[in-house]
Design a protein around this motif. Structure first.
Motif, PDB file in Angstrom:
ATOM      1  N   GLY A 106       0.861  -1.187  -0.129  1.00 30.04           N
ATOM      2  CA  GLY A 106      -0.051   0.189  -0.127  1.00 30.04           C
ATOM      3  C   GLY A 106       0.850   1.216   0.030  1.00 30.04           C
ATOM      4  N   GLY A 107       0.653   2.094  -0.915  1.00 30.42           N
ATOM      5  CA  GLY A 107       1.240   3.393  -0.864  1.00 30.42           C
ATOM      6  C   GLY A 107       2.766   3.233  -1.606  1.00 30.42           C
ATOM      7  N   LEU A 108       3.074   2.549  -2.226  1.00 32.45           N
ATOM      8  CA  LEU A 108       4.277   2.486  -3.011  1.00 32.45           C
ATOM      9  C   LEU A 108       4.302   3.663  -4.016  1.00 32.45           C
ATOM     10  N   ARG A 109       5.501   4.397  -4.190  1.00 32.64           N
ATOM     11  CA  ARG A 109       5.393   5.227  -5.014  1.00 32.64           C
ATOM     12  C   ARG A 109       5.398   4.845  -6.557  1.00 32.64           C
ATOM     13  N   ASP A 110       5.311   5.732  -7.527  1.00 34.83           N
ATOM     14  CA  ASP A 110       5.287   5.536  -8.908  1.00 34.83           C
ATOM     15  C   ASP A 110       6.728   5.633  -9.408  1.00 34.83           C
ATOM     16  N   GLY A 111       7.346   4.316  -9.670  1.00 34.76           N
ATOM     17  CA  GLY A 111       8.739   4.346  -9.933  1.00 34.76           C
ATOM     18  C   GLY A 111       9.132   5.232 -11.428  1.00 34.76           C
ATOM     19  N   VAL A 112       8.284   5.150 -12.178  1.00 29.72           N
ATOM     20  CA  VAL A 112       8.591   5.913 -13.543  1.00 29.72           C
ATOM     21  C   VAL A 112       8.601   7.325 -13.350  1.00 29.72           C
ATOM     22  N   ALA A 113       7.648   7.940 -12.600  1.00 29.82           N
ATOM     23  CA  ALA A 113       7.340   9.191 -11.893  1.00 29.82           C
ATOM     24  C   ALA A 113       8.662   9.595 -11.312  1.00 29.82           C
ATOM     25  N   ALA A 114       9.193   8.679 -10.264  1.00 31.68           N
ATOM     26  CA  ALA A 114      10.199   9.162  -9.398  1.00 31.68           C
ATOM     27  C   ALA A 114      11.496   9.009 -10.126  1.00 31.68           C
ATOM     28  N   ALA A 115      11.592   8.332 -11.197  1.00 24.59           N
ATOM     29  CA  ALA A 115      12.898   8.328 -12.077  1.00 24.59           C
ATOM     30  C   ALA A 115      12.770   9.627 -12.876  1.00 24.59           C
ATOM     31  N   ALA A 116      11.914  10.084 -13.359  1.00 30.82           N
ATOM     32  CA  ALA A 116      11.525  11.227 -14.244  1.00 30.82           C
ATOM     33  C   ALA A 116      11.963  12.494 -13.381  1.00 30.82           C
ATOM     34  N   ALA A 117      11.683  12.553 -12.210  1.00 34.95           N
ATOM     35  CA  ALA A 117      11.541  13.779 -11.312  1.00 34.95           C
ATOM     36  C   ALA A 117      13.120  13.572 -10.846  1.00 34.95           C
ATOM     37  N   SER A 118      14.037  12.679 -10.822  1.00 31.41           N
ATOM     38  CA  SER A 118      15.250  12.579 -10.293  1.00 31.41           C
ATOM     39  C   SER A 118      16.247  12.648 -11.418  1.00 31.41           C
ATOM     40  N   ALA A 119      15.838  12.845 -12.785  1.00 30.75           N
ATOM     41  CA  ALA A 119      16.677  12.667 -13.965  1.00 30.75           C
ATOM     42  C   ALA A 119      17.262  14.004 -14.282  1.00 30.75           C
ATOM     43  N   GLY A 120      16.945  15.041 -13.730  1.00 29.95           N
ATOM     44  CA  GLY A 120      17.645  16.447 -13.876  1.00 29.95           C
ATOM     45  C   GLY A 120      17.590  16.810 -15.412  1.00 29.95           C
TER      46      GLY A 120
END
Length: 271
Positions: A106-120
């Motif tokens: 429950g409540g795991l983050r969206d990995g694709v969105a997290a990667a996009a946010a940290s890609a710089g």
């Protein structure tokens, strides 16, 4: 050895005789909380993941975020396992992870969105392809994603996988997210043929093909473009002193070119 995010210690007690692992995270880092939640839901994964013994995710008792987890048998080993043997076992292990029912989490983050946010930011040779076709990746069904599945986060004993560690990045994302990341690790360690052996083993074990594999490979190249040279301490600490920053950058450039060529061949019938 081999990690740069958390400071890791082995703790041993005499009475009773027991071994545990203490992980200390930087102040303000939410990785300890995410790691604890993932380990609780995994519930040991049939002995393949550590069990959570205690957690201080905000550092209220310990002074910094910390976890106490069980010690799994084996150790990180990227030197003694044969290239094909490593690729096959990693593929089968990842298929087992991706088969874990999502109802546990429950409540795991969206990995694709997290990667996009940290890609710089975007850029690089794959940027145009991803801008035009990246939506195809986000539309694929999610699985439990390790987020940093590479050979150094897998434990081995006598040439066999004994477990998977470092679950702080656990997320929901399509299966290609982890598969393409590990394929690139296989390229860095043993070359493109090992990446193909890994993919074949994964798909056979999962009884699933990975949709848009060429596009996922390009996504990993974009995701790693700015940081690949900084990975050399992880490989060095595990014995691959030959994988310097310059070597990693050259491999990244060559694999990106190969992935773009594969993408062109795969898409030609559609154009």
């Amino acid at each position: 050895m081999g990690g740069t995010h958390a400071v890791t210690h082995l703790l041993e007690t005499a009475e009773p005789a027991r071994e545990m692992v203490l992980q200390r995270f930087p102040r303000g880092d939410d990785a300890a909380a995410r790691h604890a939640a993932a380990l609780t839901a995994l519930d040991g994964l049939d002995g393949r993941t550590p069990r959570l013994l205690d957690a201080d995710p905000r550092g209220r008792r310990f002074g910094e975020p910390a976890l106490l987890i069980s010690r799994l048998p084996g150790s990180a080993d990227i030197m003694s396992v044969s290239p094909d043997g490593m690729a096959v076992q990693l593929g089968r292990m990842l298929a087992q992870i991706h088969a874990v029912p999502l109802e546990r989490f429950g409540g795991l983050r969206d990995g694709v969105a997290a990667a996009a946010a940290s890609a710089g930011g975007s850029g690089g040779p794959a940027a145009a392809v991803l801008a035009a076709h990246g939506h195809r990746l986000a539309d694929q069904p999610p699985v439990l994603t390790h987020y940093d599945f590479w050979a150094g986060n897998v434990l081995w004993r006598e040439g066999r996988v004994t477990g998977v560690i470092d679950w702080s990045g656990a997320s929901l994302a399509p299966r290609g997210f982890d598969v393409s990341w590990c394929r690139f690790d296989m390229v860095l360690l043993h070359g493109p043929s090992a990446a193909d052996v890994f993919l074949k083993a994964y798909e056979e074990a999962a009884e699933e093909t990975v949709p848009d594999m060429e596009l996922w490979d390009l996504s990993t190249m974009a995701r790693s473009r700015r940081t690949v040279e900084t990975w050399h301490p992880n490989y060095r600490d595990l014995g691959r002193t030959d994988l310097t920053g310059a070597v990693l950058r050259r491999s990244h450039t060559e694999w990106t070119g190969r992935c773009l060529a594969s993408w062109g061949r795969a898409e030609r019938p559609r154009l």
